[in-house]
Enzyme design. Structure first.
Site, PDB file in Angstrom:
ATOM      1  N   ASP A  15       0.849  -1.195   0.000  1.00  0.00           N
ATOM      2  CA  ASP A  15       0.000   0.000   0.000  1.00  0.00           C
ATOM      3  C   ASP A  15       0.887   1.248   0.000  1.00  0.00           C
ATOM      4  OD1 ASP A  15       0.931  -0.610   2.562  1.00  0.00           O
ATOM      5  OD2 ASP A  15      -0.801   0.246   3.583  1.00  0.00           O
ATOM      6  N   HIS A 245      10.316  -0.237   8.421  1.00  0.00           N
ATOM      7  CA  HIS A 245       9.423  -1.386   8.562  1.00  0.00           C
ATOM      8  C   HIS A 245       9.465  -2.311   7.341  1.00  0.00           C
ATOM      9  CE1 HIS A 245       7.630   0.387  12.132  1.00  0.00           C
ATOM     10  NE2 HIS A 245       7.248   1.461  11.467  1.00  0.00           N
TER      11      HIS A 245
END
Length: 312
Positions: A15, A245
């Site tokens: 995303d 991340h």
């Protein structure tokens, strides 16, 4: 050096998102990865923006990589607002919306995933770095893929660290906890690269300035986009830099030696104020998952930075 002798076949479910862009750039440029495709997901941005951004990143890198549009909402719950305060309205900080010329793959993401896995059984690693909706839909579409997938490396969960979307929940699991429950219950090798390790891996201004100098196109773009991310983390977390991340999850595929993994059933709370929390020892299926508990921070950073610097 990578641990594998042949490139790992990977699909990134994404995303994009600033750290997604880092992960995608890394995967496109690293010789130990064969990026089979990108599948877009809602989360950091809407599904339209996510699909557009994925296409734009592939176009910027001047590489061939299909992009398949994924789900635009969670399986059950109402979607949460997009994280524009983290990633900016268009997903890449203050970088203006890019309008790629490339076309998306005609298949929906879950069918694309199933087709790629069935075409190379035992060889494909799935790396979701957003909500797990597309993987849950792929399992519904063809449950047999679970035994054909080589591994699933999830950027998600928090077993000891606490949440980053709420006090309890990591953002990707929180976005669709019902999908996460399905993915964790499936009969495949799941590795959770969650906040327990990604909160250890940070980069700062000199790191991204070095990328811009060495690789003006892609590194320059990342350096520009990440400034918004830096500002967010300075306000919220008290440091001028960012957590890595999503790149950390991709790096775990080709360099598992840089991580320590514990193994236990992991459950997901799907409702109430603790929705999205991942809980050790309470998996609904009883199936164990491997979760990253330690990471070689310096080595992971070096793998990421050296790959981008040498890519162009």
């Amino acid at each position: 050096m990578a641990t594998s002798t042949t490139p790992e076949k990977i699909i990134i479910d994404t995303d994009p998102g600033i750290d997604d862009a880092m992960a995608i750039a890394f995967a496109l440029l690293n010789p130990d990865i064969e990026l089979l495709g990108l599948t877009s997901a809602f989360g950091n941005v809407t599904i339209d923006v996510a699909t557009r951004n994925a296409l734009a990143l592939v176009e910027m890198a001047e590489m061939e990589c299909p992009v398949a549009r994924g789900a635009g909402a969670p399986l059950v719950q109402e979607p949460h607002p997009v994280a524009d305060f983290v990633h900016g309205a268009e997903g890449f900080g203050t970088v203006e919306a890019m309008m790629p010329q490339r076309e998306e793959d005609p298949r929906p993401a879950h069918e694309f995933i199933c087709d790629q896995v069935n075409a190379a059984p035992g060889d494909v690693v799935l790396c979701p770095v957003g909500p797990l909706t597309n993987l849950a839909l792929a399992l519904r579409h063809d449950p047999g893929i679970a035994k054909k997938v080589k591994a699933v490396h999830v950027m998600g969960a928090s077993l000891k660290e606490g949440g980053n979307a709420t006090e309890f929940a990591e953002a990707n699991i929180w976005q669709d906890p019902h999908a996460a429950e399905i993915v964790l219950a499936a009969d495949w090798d799941v590795r959770l690269i969650g906040l327990d390790v990604t909160h250890r891996v940070t980069c700062h201004t000199p790191d991204f300035e070095s990328l811009a100098e060495a690789a003006p196109i892609l590194g320059g773009f990342l350096n520009e986009a990440v400034q918004f991310y830096f500002d967010f983390h300075e306000k919220v977390d008290g440091f001028h830099g960012c957590y890595m991340h999503d790149p950390t999850a991709v790096i775990s595929i080709i360099r598992p030696d840089l991580f320590s993994f514990d193994e236990a059933p992991v459950g997901v709370i799907v409702e109430g104020e603790r929705a999205g929390e991942t809980v050790l020892g309470h998996g609904s299926s009883g199936r164990p998952a491997k979760w990253a508990s330690k990471v070689d921070v310096a080595a992971v950073k070096d793998v990421f930075l050296s790959t981008i610097r040498s890519g162009f």
